[in-house]
Motif scaffolding. Structure first.
Motif, PDB file in Angstrom:
ATOM      1  N   VAL A  28      43.237  49.046  33.749  1.00 17.71           N
ATOM      2  CA  VAL A  28      42.233  49.385  34.763  1.00 17.71           C
ATOM      3  C   VAL A  28      41.578  48.153  35.378  1.00 17.71           C
ATOM      4  CG1 VAL A  28      40.270  49.601  33.169  1.00 17.71           C
ATOM      5  CG2 VAL A  28      40.355  51.020  35.261  1.00 17.71           C
ATOM      6  N   GLY A  76      45.635  48.849  38.606  1.00 20.74           N
ATOM      7  CA  GLY A  76      44.707  49.779  37.972  1.00 20.74           C
ATOM      8  C   GLY A  76      43.338  49.804  38.617  1.00 20.74           C
ATOM      9  N   SER A  77      42.824  48.635  39.003  1.00 21.36           N
ATOM     10  CA  SER A  77      41.499  48.602  39.632  1.00 21.36           C
ATOM     11  C   SER A  77      41.519  49.287  40.992  1.00 21.36           C
ATOM     12  CB  SER A  77      41.017  47.157  39.768  1.00 21.36           C
ATOM     13  OG  SER A  77      41.896  46.393  40.588  1.00 21.36           O
ATOM     14  N   ALA A 109      41.339  52.993  40.311  1.00 22.80           N
ATOM     15  CA  ALA A 109      39.965  53.344  39.934  1.00 22.80           C
ATOM     16  C   ALA A 109      39.071  53.417  41.154  1.00 22.80           C
ATOM     17  CB  ALA A 109      39.424  52.324  38.935  1.00 22.80           C
ATOM     18  N   GLY A 143      39.226  54.370  31.945  1.00 22.83           N
ATOM     19  CA  GLY A 143      40.033  53.171  32.079  1.00 22.83           C
ATOM     20  C   GLY A 143      40.420  52.628  30.726  1.00 22.83           C
ATOM     21  N   SER A 188      35.649  44.719  32.588  1.00 22.98           N
ATOM     22  CA  SER A 188      35.510  46.055  32.002  1.00 22.98           C
ATOM     23  C   SER A 188      34.081  46.556  32.131  1.00 22.98           C
ATOM     24  CB  SER A 188      35.920  46.019  30.528  1.00 22.98           C
ATOM     25  OG  SER A 188      37.249  45.589  30.367  1.00 22.98           O
TER      26      SER A 188
END
Length: 335
Positions: free
Chosen positions: A10, A15-16, A19, A32, A42
């Motif tokens: 994440v 991944g980000s 999100a 995540g 994170s």
């Protein structure tokens, strides 16, 4: 009731992006998964309301815990940079005759299999989106056997079909095109060089096949589209697809900097970086030109296919990306 999407990696590039898109989608909760929930990236996501949990791809039990209750899972792995950095601890682990590139392939394949095993335990899962690439060895009929960062991801797909057929029925595949941002990794990644005030892009390969180029921050929109599309979709995602020569011409026209394109060889590209990194990247470029980025896999569809089904899939044009980028470090060994 809100649906839960679990996003592996994440804090990473793909991944980000996923999100970010699902944070703006009503009716979704986000979990995540990262190796280190305590790191600043994170914590920043946690502050936005994302549940952050630990999941280590080398620790299968942590993955099984992380995915429980998911409606949708986005899975991706990263090819180890050990084939660039050649750390002593990895070199010490090599079997007789094994290269670091092969070690990295086996590591990513094993991590992808661990991830798939965990996802297969989830009751009530609706969709698994796997970030993959084409099987270069297969589609080139063995011409290019050293593009390990493609094959490792593709062979996870083979593993899922063989080992988890029920999960395969819920899986869609996302093949991200060539990242338009890859030049930031230096000349061995994207071989620009400056010659007498003119930028020159020298790419291995004998053919003239359009290359799919994508801005990686679009990943979240592409995953959202695959969640809306039927399972089994194998999407090759790009903002534009064009010949390298046309890309260079567009780049030059947009930036106002003189630029030319030239074909080269894998052997020449290999000289840009030792230890097999330059060779692996050179083979990748030659594969694109000789067989196509997706190897001409007949199951692949493009973004337009989803748009024709009424699915909204925003993508960034390469012209817009070029206009918005700072190119001052282009052509240096390590921007």
């Amino acid at each position: 009731m809100a649906r839960l999407i679990v996003i592996f990696g994440v804090t990473g590039t793909q991944g980000s992006s996923v999100a970010r898109v699902f944070l703006d989608e009503p009716g979704w909760k986000i979990r995540g998964v990262t190796r280190d929930p305590s790191k600043p990236a994170s914590k920043a996501l946690e502050a936005k309301g994302i549940e952050i949990v630990r999941g280590d791809l080398d620790d299968p039990s942590s993955l099984t815990t992380a995915v429980q209750g998911a409606d949708v899972i986005f899975g991706n792995t990263a090819f180890s940079d050990a084939f660039i950095t050649m750390p002593a601890d990895v070199v010490a682990q090599l079997r007789p005759g094994q290269t670091v590139r092969q070690w990295c392939y086996e590591l990513e394949l094993r991590q992808g299999e661990n991830l798939a095993d965990a996802v297969a335990t989830v009751d009530g899962l609706d969709r698994f989106v796997w970030s993959s690439l084409s099987d270069a060895t297969k589609w080139s009929k063995g011409t290019y056997k050293g593009i390990y960062h493609f094959d490792s991801k593709a062979h996870v797909v083979d593993y899922i079909y063989k080992t988890h057929p029920k999960l395969a029925e819920k899986m869609s595949i996302l093949q991200m095109g060539v990242f338009a941002t890859n030049w930031k990794w230096g000349q061995a990644a994207v071989p620009w060089e400056k010659v007498d005030g003119t930028m020159k892009l020298k790419v291995p390969g004998s053919g003239d096949i359009p290359i799919p180029l994508v801005v990686p921050s679009d990943c979240g929109y592409l995953v959202r589209a695959l969640v809306q599309a039927p399972p089994g979709t194998n999407l090759l995602a790009f903002g534009d697809r064009m010949l390298w020569a046309d890309y260079v011409a567009l780049w030059s026209k947009t930036t106002g900097v003189p630029a030319t394109f030239e074909k080269t060889t894998v052997a020449e590209h290999a000289k840009l970086s030792p230890n097999g990194y330059g060779e692996q990247v050179g083979e990748m470029y030659a594969y694109f030109q000789d067989f196509g980025y997706d190897g001409s896999d007949p199951s692949v569809v493009h973004v337009q296919h989803l748009r024709e089904r009424g699915i909204d899939v925003p993508t960034t044009s390469i012209k817009h990306y070029i206009e918005s980028e700072d190119w001052s470090q282009l052509g240096t060994a390590s921007p």
